[in-house]
Design a protein around this motif. Structure first.
Motif, PDB file in Angstrom:
ATOM      1  N   ASP A  79       0.868  -1.180   0.000  1.00 13.93           N
ATOM      2  CA  ASP A  79       0.000   0.000   0.000  1.00 13.93           C
ATOM      3  C   ASP A  79       0.904   1.230   0.000  1.00 13.93           C
ATOM      4  N   VAL A 120      -2.285   7.342  -0.541  1.00 11.48           N
ATOM      5  CA  VAL A 120      -1.963   5.914  -0.451  1.00 11.48           C
ATOM      6  C   VAL A 120      -2.755   5.163  -1.513  1.00 11.48           C
ATOM      7  N   ARG A 166      -3.829   1.415  -2.751  1.00  9.72           N
ATOM      8  CA  ARG A 166      -3.961   0.102  -2.125  1.00  9.72           C
ATOM      9  C   ARG A 166      -3.583  -1.024  -3.074  1.00  9.72           C
ATOM     10  N   LYS A 167      -2.936  -2.039  -2.506  1.00 10.58           N
ATOM     11  CA  LYS A 167      -2.692  -3.337  -3.142  1.00 10.58           C
ATOM     12  C   LYS A 167      -2.082  -3.209  -4.526  1.00 10.58           C
ATOM     13  N   SER A 171       5.173   1.934   2.782  1.00 11.25           N
ATOM     14  CA  SER A 171       3.971   1.116   2.615  1.00 11.25           C
ATOM     15  C   SER A 171       3.098   1.302   3.847  1.00 11.25           C
TER      16      SER A 171
END
Length: 445
Positions: free
Chosen positions: A208, A227, A229-230, A261
């Motif tokens: 992330d 941020v 995600r994934k 992250s």
């Protein structure tokens, strides 16, 4: 007349259940024949199995010893036995009384994987010692005890692992753009994307990620991206404009990127950093942006520094006084070679945090002096310090993102036994109540 009172011997008739005498004789004869047939069959089976031989005539089979023998000094190489094929190789020599011939190992000078030296498991040349003595050999009770040659697949896997270890760790790349606005005296930094980042979440094989940026050496301008995600290839395309920067100042400015992250339940993981000085770049062309790509480098912290603390246990008041005096030799958390350290102190009861204190932030120093005292009231009913422990966290303060942990120290409890200074300091505090005892401690990760 017959004398009814005669006491002589009398013959009584046996009740045969209505079976005539000839039937009784037939049954007896049949039983005898059945016994004879069974005896004959047993004798034939016994003859076929060789049971008629005497014990002295049978071959005596002794089990060979399974102990491993050391080779004689004059022997060239070891031998192993028995061979599963039961055949003696050409020129082989089988000792008298041996059940199976031996199998020799490759002689010195031949590699284990050399085709010319590879010997089939069931054959080997005879082993002759240089002095003509009797050959010594190593015997194995089980086939699994014999040394085996690595397979081709195992060798290839080993080579791949060695090549992987030799390769440097790849943390991906950072792509960004720069432009200077002469009208507004502003520097515009566009964080475009990151590529090939490592996965910080092993379960999801992803991260992330987000990027934190600050201008050095002033360390006044700090920003960060959102941020994503994934993903290990995030695309941001975010512009950050830094006003009040004269064109002449660009030669002394350095961009410091930190790629992290996000972690919801603990501190964010640092992936790496990028340091990009602006002194060698040309900003005179205001129409086009300067596109740059930089490798993300690991952020290494050599040594965590030391912390000086003083403790005093007051049993009558059921209190523990903690004095954070100073720290020294802290790692450089910023590209400027400085840090903004402060200390958090946690009081733990049976391993659970029950109270927290913290010092003030000391700006731009690697050897901060705190001289701050804190008093912790111990939980009611606690006698002594057996169930009490302290945890110190030394952190680097950051205005924009989460503060980074520089090092930690634990006093008391089960974890303190691994560290000599921590265990000694805590023992002194326990055995010497009402005394202020100070000691230096090395911080750990």
């Amino acid at each position: 007349m017959v004398d009814l009172h005669d006491d002589g011997p009398k013959i009584r008739a046996v009740d045969t259940g209505g079976l005539p005498p000839s039937g009784v004789v037939g049954v007896s004869v049949g039983a005898a024949l059945l016994v004879l047939l069974l005896g004959a069959a047993s004798w034939v089976c016994y003859r076929r199995r060789g049971g008629h031989k005497k014990l002295s005539e049978r071959p005596l089979t002794l089990r060979r010893p399974t102990a491993v023998k050391n080779p004689a000094p004059q022997s060239h190489y070891l031998k192993k036995s028995p061979s599963p094929t039961g055949k003696s190789p050409t020129g082989g020599k089988t000792p008298p009384g041996a059940r199976t011939p031996t199998t020799s190992l490759p002689p010195p000078g031949c590699g284990a994987l050399s085709p010319s030296c590879t010997t089939p498991r069931g054959s080997s040349p005879a082993h002759q010692s240089s002095r003509g003595g009797e050959a010594d050999r190593v015997t194995y009770e089980n086939e699994h005890d014999k040394p085996s040659t690595p397979s081709k697949e195992e060798l290839e896997l080993n080579e791949r692992n060695l090549a992987k270890e030799a390769q440097p760790t790849r943390l991906g790349k950072l792509h960004f753009k720069l432009r200077y606005n002469f009208d507004k005296n502003a520097l515009v930094v566009t964080i475009v994307r990151c590529s090939d980042l490592p996965a910080k979440d092993p379960a999801l094989t992803s991260s992330d990620p987000y990027v934190k940026l600050q201008l050095l050496p002033e360390k006044q301008h700090k920003v960060k991206t959102r941020v994503l995600r994934k993903t290990v290839n995030p695309v941001y395309d975010e512009d950050f404009t830094f006003y009040g920067i004269n064109y002449s100042q660009l030669q002394n400015i350095t961009l410091h990127f930190v790629v992290l992250s996000f972690d919801r339940y603990s501190r964010d993981d640092i992936i790496g950093e990028v340091v990009s000085p602006l002194g060698q770049l040309d900003f005179t062309n205001t129409e086009n942006c300067i596109s740059l790509t930089r490798e993300i480098n690991p952020r290494s912290l050599k040594g965590r520094g030391e912390l000086l603390v003083s403790l005093c246990h007051q049993p009558a008041a059921n209190r523990l006084t903690v004095v954070v005096l100073k720290a020294r030799n802290l790692p450089k958390m910023d590209i400027t070679g400085l840090s903004d350290p402060y200390v958090k102190i946690y009081l733990l009861y049976n391993g659970q945090r029950v109270a927290k204190k913290k010092t003030h932030v000391k700006k731009r120093t690697l050897n901060p002096v705190f001289n701050e005292s804190f008093v912790f009231d111990l939980p009611a009913g606690v006698v002594g310090l057996e169930s009490i422990s302290l945890e110190f966290l030394l952190l680097d303060w950051d205005r924009v993102t989460k503060n980074e942990v520089i090092g930690r120290l634990e006093l008391g409890g089960s974890r303190a036994t691994a560290c000599g200074s921590a265990n000694h300091h805590w023992s002194e505090v326990v055995t010497s109540p009402r005394r202020q005892i100070a000691e230096w401690h090395k911080l750990r990760e």
